[in-house]
Design an enzyme around this catalytic site. Structure first.
Site, PDB file in Angstrom:
ATOM      1  N   ALA A 129       0.615  -1.005  -0.142  1.00  0.00           N
ATOM      2  CA  ALA A 129       0.004   0.290  -0.377  1.00  0.00           C
ATOM      3  C   ALA A 129       0.840   1.207  -0.128  1.00  0.00           C
ATOM      4  CB  ALA A 129      -1.024   0.116   1.228  1.00  0.00           C
ATOM      5  N   LYS A 130       0.084   2.366   0.004  1.00  0.00           N
ATOM      6  CA  LYS A 130       0.785   3.901   0.026  1.00  0.00           C
ATOM      7  C   LYS A 130       0.002   4.771  -0.282  1.00  0.00           C
ATOM      8  CE  LYS A 130       5.424   4.414  -0.451  1.00  0.00           C
ATOM      9  NZ  LYS A 130       6.722   3.593   1.010  1.00  0.00           N
ATOM     10  N   GLY A 131      -0.282   5.458   0.770  1.00  0.00           N
ATOM     11  CA  GLY A 131      -0.517   7.103   0.643  1.00  0.00           C
ATOM     12  C   GLY A 131       0.568   8.361   0.444  1.00  0.00           C
TER      13      GLY A 131
END
Length: 547
Positions: free
Chosen positions: A236-238
């Site tokens: 995941a990444k944000g």
């Protein structure tokens, strides 16, 4: 301070002067302005010079009405247009917006804040519309994946499924500036590439170039990285598209808390666990944890990793990415027959990863001859004192002006003679334009995506060994996993235990990659990707398809 180049087309000299004066008062953005009185001259200038935005009067000596906008819009070719109109003809401006204008302003009713914000938001919206999926970083991540998938004969259904993230969330969020009169609207993201392996894991990045494509690429790389390390996470990444260096501490806290609320349904200690990345740190993670915990009604330390030790963070997490990269450099040096003690190194980037990499290399007896940060590059063939550099950076915020080295450009830094080159800054640093000029034996990637596929081929032909990012910078997520485990068990490990386990996991991944590389005659990047992708593919096939 960010800069926006504006083409102003206004035939009233008093109105043009007022626009100049209002934009000059902007605190957060520097506006570079070119002003023209008629459409033809402005169109001619637009064909020769690059602009970020156009401010267009709809009533000009050589053109009037909607035709004026349409001609400018067609010529601008993707440059956002904000139109100006009189109070008695706002309906014309509304029609221009329907035809593609980003915004309109009524003469006599604009002030400095309204004008500057309209232009800033027009640029932001246009960037979002044009660039979200059209990202060089996502293109690179997909190219790397497709190359590995082709070599390993990955099932076409899985190949198609893994090419894009499983979940994406794009939000626009407001946050208040310290003067209480200005509310900024910015774009935020959270992307989950793979939900098959367990909760997703990935950092949060604050940077002015953050976009959906970039975050998706980082989430994809995180999936392969976690699988390569055999961690029970998907990628995941944000991120938030903003320059954190322009924010006060209070503004940064308000931004973080609002962003947390926007993505709160997507994250959780058993769903998706954020961590620090570029532009964020322990303090930001503490705010995110507190905001989430306030909504739950009790403290939830396991919602994030990379938080302060006093809030349940892990010892060794801050330097874990740099330490892991140094462990990988040691393994590669053994394999290549490069004596570590007395070797020379150049480290691009002096943030958390780069500075710790340089410090730990120096402790091993490596002579660090070159470093860089956003302000400058430094070179001293006799060696730099990393301790002095760290102190100088702490006192001055940047390395520029450091007295005991020669200044070099970023390009020159990458081409300095050395044994070890560690790109620990941004993506796309080593390309087909400079790969022939590198003067090192080993490239150790601390950054994500610093080397293009074309450069990979050139380096392979030149016999320069590359420790790929999915292996080189995996120390951060590995110690984040340790932090998450410690939090769920309410049992803290010692620093020696953490470093020992980190080295064991990374060394095992290196040896498995080396074995695959030898048996299939592959470069290390492709071998590492296949090692990770194969584990993901197996997990997906074992779980089956629902419904």
């Amino acid at each position: 301070m960010s800069e926006i180049r504006v083409l102003v087309v206004e035939d009233n000299p008093l109105q043009a002067a007022l626009i100049q004066e209002l934009l000059a008062q902007s605190i957060d953005t520097r506006f570079e302005i070119d002003t023209y009185e008629n459409l033809e001259t402005a169109l001619n200038c637009l064909s020769k010079k690059k602009f970020d935005a156009v401010l267009l009067d709809l009533t000009l000596p050589d053109s009037e009405g909607l035709t004026t906008f349409i001609r400018m819009h067609e010529a601008a070719a993707g440059v956002p247009v904000v139109v100006l109109t009189g109070n008695d003809d706002w309906s014309l401006a509304a029609k221009a917006v329907e035809a593609g204008a980003q915004d309109y302003l009524i003469k006599g009713k604009i002030d400095g804040n309204r004008l500057a914000r309209a232009l800033r938001l027009a640029v932001k919206r246009t960037h979002a519309e044009q660039q979200e999926w059209n990202s060089p970083m996502l293109h690179l991540a997909q190219q790397q994946f497709l190359k590995a998938a082709q070599i390993m004969g990955l099932d076409e259904n899985l190949r198609e499924r893994l090419l894009f993230p499983q979940r994406t969330l794009v939000v626009t969020l407001p946050f208040r500036r310290d003067n209480y009169t200005q509310v900024e609207t910015v774009f935020g993201y959270r992307v989950q590439h793979l939900l098959t392996m367990g909760p997703t894991k990935g950092g949060i990045r604050y940077h002015e170039d953050v976009g959906l494509g970039e975050v998706s690429a980082l989430a994809m790389w995180m999936s392969w990285k976690c699988a390569l390390m055999r961690l029970p996470f998907g990628g995941a990444k944000g991120g938030v598209r903003i320059d954190p260096t322009e924010l006060t501490g209070h503004e940064l806290q308000r931004l973080t808390r609002r962003y947390t609320m926007e993505i709160i349904e997507m994250i959780g200690p058993d769903k998706d666990i954020p961590a620090p990345d570029m532009g964020t740190d322990e303090r930001v993670m503490a705010w995110l944890m507190d905001t989430y915990s306030q909504q739950m009604g009790y403290s939830v330390p396991t919602i994030v990793t990379g938080k302060p030790v006093s809030l349940g963070g892990s010892l060794g997490r801050r330097e874990a990415t740099g330490r892991g990269l140094v462990y990988m450099i040691e393994e590669a040096a053994k394999m290549l027959g490069i004596p570590i003690k007395g070797a020379t190194a150049v480290v691009q980037g002096f943030g958390n990863v780069g500075s710790n990499t340089a410090r730990l290399l120096e402790e091993l007896g490596v002579k660090v001859v070159g470093v860089s940060d956003v302000s400058t590059g430094l070179y001293n063939p006799k060696g730099l004192s990393v301790t002095d550099l760290l102190q100088y950076a702490q006192d001055h915020r940047v390395l520029k002006g450091y007295p005991h080295a020669d200044e070099v450009s970023n390009q020159e830094l990458l081409e300095l003679p050395c044994d070890i080159l560690a790109p620990c800054a941004l993506q796309n640093q080593i390309t087909d334009r400079n790969a022939e000029k590198l003067n090192c034996k080993l490239v150790a990637e601390g950054a994500n995506g610093p080397t293009s596929l074309e450069a990979d081929e050139i380096l392979k032909e030149r016999g320069i060994f590359v420790i790929p990012d999915v292996l080189g910078n995996a120390g951060g997520v590995t110690v984040s996993y340790f932090e998450w485990v410690q939090g769920t068990q309410n049992y803290m490990w010692t620093l020696d235990e953490i470093n020992s386990r980190l080295k064991k996991i990374l060394t095992d991944a290196f040896q498995r990659t080396a074995g695959r590389s030898d048996s299939l005659n592959l470069d290390f990047r492709t071998a590492a990707l296949i090692e990770g992708i194969e584990r993901v593919a197996e997990a997906k096939l074992k779980r089956g398809l629902f419904p």
